[in-house]
Design a protein around this motif. Structure first.
Motif, PDB file in Angstrom:
ATOM      1  N   SER A  86       7.478   4.164   9.061  1.00 40.58           N
ATOM      2  CA  SER A  86       7.246   5.300   8.361  1.00 40.58           C
ATOM      3  C   SER A  86       7.341   5.142   6.869  1.00 40.58           C
ATOM      4  N   LYS A  87       7.937   4.028   6.229  1.00 45.43           N
ATOM      5  CA  LYS A  87       8.378   3.641   5.037  1.00 45.43           C
ATOM      6  C   LYS A  87       6.966   3.431   4.025  1.00 45.43           C
ATOM      7  N   PHE A  88       5.762   3.205   5.029  1.00 48.32           N
ATOM      8  CA  PHE A  88       4.418   3.264   4.543  1.00 48.32           C
ATOM      9  C   PHE A  88       3.554   4.108   4.941  1.00 48.32           C
ATOM     10  N   TYR A  89       3.803   5.352   5.980  1.00 51.17           N
ATOM     11  CA  TYR A  89       2.981   6.106   6.453  1.00 51.17           C
ATOM     12  C   TYR A  89       2.438   7.071   5.581  1.00 51.17           C
ATOM     13  N   ASP A 197       0.442   7.353   0.609  1.00 47.17           N
ATOM     14  CA  ASP A 197      -0.295   6.482   1.745  1.00 47.17           C
ATOM     15  C   ASP A 197      -0.382   5.035   1.725  1.00 47.17           C
ATOM     16  N   ALA A 198       0.384   4.138   2.501  1.00 51.43           N
ATOM     17  CA  ALA A 198       0.432   2.821   2.550  1.00 51.43           C
ATOM     18  C   ALA A 198       1.184   2.085   1.595  1.00 51.43           C
ATOM     19  N   HIS A 199       1.800   3.041   0.891  1.00 50.45           N
ATOM     20  CA  HIS A 199       2.785   2.754  -0.408  1.00 50.45           C
ATOM     21  C   HIS A 199       4.146   2.675   0.019  1.00 50.45           C
ATOM     22  N   ASN A 315     -13.767  10.873  -9.837  1.00 45.16           N
ATOM     23  CA  ASN A 315     -12.393  11.047  -9.290  1.00 45.16           C
ATOM     24  C   ASN A 315     -11.321  10.404 -10.038  1.00 45.16           C
ATOM     25  N   ARG A 316     -10.529  11.594 -10.799  1.00 44.97           N
ATOM     26  CA  ARG A 316      -9.393  11.104 -11.400  1.00 44.97           C
ATOM     27  C   ARG A 316      -7.951  11.331 -10.825  1.00 44.97           C
ATOM     28  N   SER A 317      -8.100  11.511  -9.385  1.00 35.98           N
ATOM     29  CA  SER A 317      -7.084  11.980  -8.656  1.00 35.98           C
ATOM     30  C   SER A 317      -6.071  10.774  -8.679  1.00 35.98           C
ATOM     31  N   VAL A 318      -4.815  10.980  -8.336  1.00 36.30           N
ATOM     32  CA  VAL A 318      -3.831   9.865  -8.002  1.00 36.30           C
ATOM     33  C   VAL A 318      -3.579   9.739  -6.810  1.00 36.30           C
ATOM     34  N   TYR A 319      -3.340  10.957  -6.035  1.00 34.76           N
ATOM     35  CA  TYR A 319      -2.956  10.560  -4.405  1.00 34.76           C
ATOM     36  C   TYR A 319      -3.690  11.236  -3.410  1.00 34.76           C
ATOM     37  N   GLN A 320      -4.965  12.025  -3.867  1.00 35.42           N
ATOM     38  CA  GLN A 320      -5.854  12.397  -3.103  1.00 35.42           C
ATOM     39  C   GLN A 320      -5.930  13.004  -1.661  1.00 35.42           C
ATOM     40  N   ASN A 341     -10.536  13.594  14.441  1.00 33.73           N
ATOM     41  CA  ASN A 341      -9.979  14.030  13.255  1.00 33.73           C
ATOM     42  C   ASN A 341     -10.510  13.450  12.141  1.00 33.73           C
ATOM     43  N   ILE A 342     -10.646  14.122  10.796  1.00 36.90           N
ATOM     44  CA  ILE A 342     -11.127  13.533   9.767  1.00 36.90           C
ATOM     45  C   ILE A 342     -10.028  14.081   8.842  1.00 36.90           C
ATOM     46  N   GLN A 343      -9.572  12.932   7.779  1.00 34.10           N
ATOM     47  CA  GLN A 343      -8.789  13.502   6.528  1.00 34.10           C
ATOM     48  C   GLN A 343      -9.009  12.512   5.411  1.00 34.10           C
ATOM     49  N   LEU A 344      -8.597  12.933   4.299  1.00 30.32           N
ATOM     50  CA  LEU A 344      -8.667  12.139   3.102  1.00 30.32           C
ATOM     51  C   LEU A 344      -7.649  10.968   3.447  1.00 30.32           C
ATOM     52  N   LEU A 345      -8.157   9.880   2.844  1.00 33.48           N
ATOM     53  CA  LEU A 345      -7.338   8.400   2.879  1.00 33.48           C
ATOM     54  C   LEU A 345      -6.439   8.824   1.312  1.00 33.48           C
ATOM     55  N   GLY A 346      -5.433   7.952   1.252  1.00 35.36           N
ATOM     56  CA  GLY A 346      -4.697   7.985  -0.271  1.00 35.36           C
ATOM     57  C   GLY A 346      -5.745   7.169  -0.930  1.00 35.36           C
ATOM     58  N   ARG A 347      -5.372   7.545  -2.305  1.00 37.98           N
ATOM     59  CA  ARG A 347      -6.596   6.892  -3.355  1.00 37.98           C
ATOM     60  C   ARG A 347      -6.864   5.639  -3.131  1.00 37.98           C
ATOM     61  N   VAL A 348      -8.171   5.175  -3.180  1.00 38.28           N
ATOM     62  CA  VAL A 348      -8.418   3.644  -2.709  1.00 38.28           C
ATOM     63  C   VAL A 348      -8.791   3.042  -4.441  1.00 38.28           C
ATOM     64  N   SER A 349      -8.097   2.489  -4.832  1.00 42.79           N
ATOM     65  CA  SER A 349      -8.397   2.048  -6.198  1.00 42.79           C
ATOM     66  C   SER A 349      -9.198   0.878  -6.067  1.00 42.79           C
ATOM     67  N   GLY A 350      -9.645   0.263  -7.654  1.00 48.04           N
ATOM     68  CA  GLY A 350     -10.370  -0.888  -7.591  1.00 48.04           C
ATOM     69  C   GLY A 350      -9.398  -2.088  -6.994  1.00 48.04           C
TER      70      GLY A 350
END
Length: 505
Positions: A86-89, A197-199, A315-320, A341-350
């Motif tokens: 859960s530290k990464f969920y 998400d994942a951080h 897309n200038r969002s941070v967490y999404q 189910n469909i849901q947004l992922l956390g923001r996928v950066s370069g």
């Protein structure tokens, strides 16, 4: 062997969602509770925001190795810290749908009924949402089950560029709903400029097993957390099935304790592995395994990342990660089989993309990220006794073949078409590596038949009356939403049962 002189009444093995929530639920028992956690506490470190270290270097992954059915080694997607995975969920704490507790026919087979219905767990869902301070709104989701209490906190609002996509999906007749999230967005935003998400995090506003459940037990002098303590064996009494001794390793020493109750919450793979590893002359197939089902029925969601790109969208969002879709959860939208189910992922950066595309130039990946939006499609994996955990000494082998994949492929296509209608003219998808488990469950399932199910409906082993298994292992089915809230709700239900019926004796 060094023996711990401080004999606890209850030992909890693991401090993830199941173990930590059990500790919270039992904290007022006045019995001495010892939590044995193999990992250490997540440090407050700049590494927690370093996406190169997290994704490319896999800095936080343990050196642990499992093997697949072809005997190929891989590093699993598991983490060993106080708070567990859960530290990464992604902090999505969703209720299973009411229909998930009933038998459900899928294209790939049957999702079995649970030993109790949704109504039995509903009050505990409310309690778990309160404990984990979930933010949500139950109005927009067409599959939302009945609830006796509303969310205590309002849903997290979309960032401006995410709200645009929500409106475009609504214009198609779809019903995007606000994800139920265990995040204090004001606190998170003050200290973090990355998604949750994942951080990993320390105490930055994401409510996980440590920062929600365990933090509330800190004032209880009857609870002790022992980190760096890996349980290696459970021993039964010579004259019966009670778990008499818990053996663990700490600081290169072998220690043991003799509790009244043992609550196993080491995760779906390691809980099953420990039971199998603890076999003895009386239980040659492993503990709690009269049914032969311990380690079997491993489930893991069918998951695909779906990314929509358009140079006209910025897309200038941070967490999404703020909304999802359940329009295809109970059927394909036209009376066909359930899709998921469909849901947004956390923001996928370069930088995150770089971990999968190391040869691609950074400027191109940053441009792609800036003009794209990232989704997560998730479908149910059905239980099969052939999908299982096996042990050879300490070697863990995961035999897992995907099922219900045709339905998942259709879900991905539905999402891809919807994104194209939103103006994303290029849509790419990538299934999650099947050798990297996430949302693992089902290996020590509960049920009503001791000949088929290792646990009863209160997660108590039929063969060992002082052993409970309270993590995702107990799940008879995986459903198609994130399992954490259901684990927490069942943990509170089991803790109450122990308090009311067992400890009252």
């Amino acid at each position: 062997m060094h023996r711990d002189l401080n004999h606890p009444d209850i030992v909890i093995i693991g401090s993830g969602i199941g173990g930590a929530t059990m500790a919270f639920g039992l904290a007022n028992s006045d019995l001495k509770i010892l939590i044995l956690e193999s990992g250490e506490q997540m440090p407050d470190s700049p590494d927690n925001d370093d996406q190169q270290k997290i994704f490319s270097q896999q800095h936080f992954k343990p050196d642990e190795v499992w093997f697949d059915k072809d005997n190929k080694a891989f590093r699993p997607g598991n983490y060993y810290y106080v708070g567990g995975n859960s530290k990464f969920y992604g902090a999505v704490l969703a209720r299973y749908r009411q229909e998930d507790f009933e038998e459900m026919i899928h294209e790939g087979g049957v999702s079995p009924a649970w030993p109790f219905g949704y109504a039995e767990l509903e009050p505990w869902y409310c309690a778990a949402e309160k404990l984990y301070r979930v933010r949500g709104d139950s109005q927009a989701d067409p599959t939302e089950p009945p609830r006796s209490h509303p969310y205590a906190f309002a849903a997290i609002e979309d960032e401006a560029d995410i709200a645009i996509v929500r409106r475009r999906l609504q214009k198609q007749g779809l019903s995007p709903y606000s994800l139920p999230l265990a995040v204090d967005i004001a606190q998170w935003s003050q200290s973090r400029k990355v998604p949750w998400d994942a951080h990993p995090h320390y105490f930055n506003g994401k409510f996980d097993a440590e920062t929600a459940a365990l933090s509330l037990t800190a004032s209880h002098s009857n609870i002790q957390l022992l980190t760096g303590s890996k349980v290696i064996r459970l021993k039964t009494a010579a004259d019966g099935g009670r778990i008499e001794e818990v053996v663990y390793q700490r600081n290169n020493q072998t220690c043991s304790v003799r509790p009244q109750l043992v609550i196993l919450a080491a995760g779906a793979v390691h809980s099953a592995a420990l039971l199998l590893k603890s076999k003895n002359a009386r239980y040659p197939n492993g503990l709690a395994n009269r049914s032969g089902m311990v380690g079997r029925n491993f489930m893991n969601h069918n998951c695909t990342a779906v990314v929509g790109f358009s140079h006209r969208y910025c897309n200038r969002s941070v967490y999404q990660k703020t909304f999802g879709l359940n329009d295809f959860y109970l059927s394909d939208g036209a009376g066909g089989y359930p899709l998921g189910n469909i849901q947004l992922l956390g923001r996928v950066s370069g930088q995150i993309l770089k971990s999968s595309l190391p040869a691609a130039p950074g400027f191109a990946l940053n441009y792609f990220s800036r003009h794209s939006i990232d989704f997560y499609a998730m479908s149910e994996d059905l239980p099969s006794p052939d999908n299982r955990i096996q042990l050879d000494g300490d070697k863990i082998t995961l035999h897992w073949e995907r099922n219900n994949w045709a339905a998942h492929t259709r879900l991905v296509k539905k999402l891809s078409n919807a994104l194209k209608k939103c103006g994303f003219y290029f849509v790419m998808s990538k299934p999650f590596d099947k050798r990297t488990p996430s949302h693992q469950c089902g290996t020590v399932r509960m049920g009503i038949d001791p000949e088929r199910d290792p646990l009863n409906s209160y997660c108590q082993a039929w063969e060992h009356e002082n052993l409970y298994v309270v993590d995702a292992s107990f799940m008879p089915s995986s459903a198609a939403v994130n399992p954490s809230l259901t684990i927490a709700a069942q943990a509170l239900r089991v803790a109450d049962h122990i308090m009311q019926h067992r400890l009252a004796k």
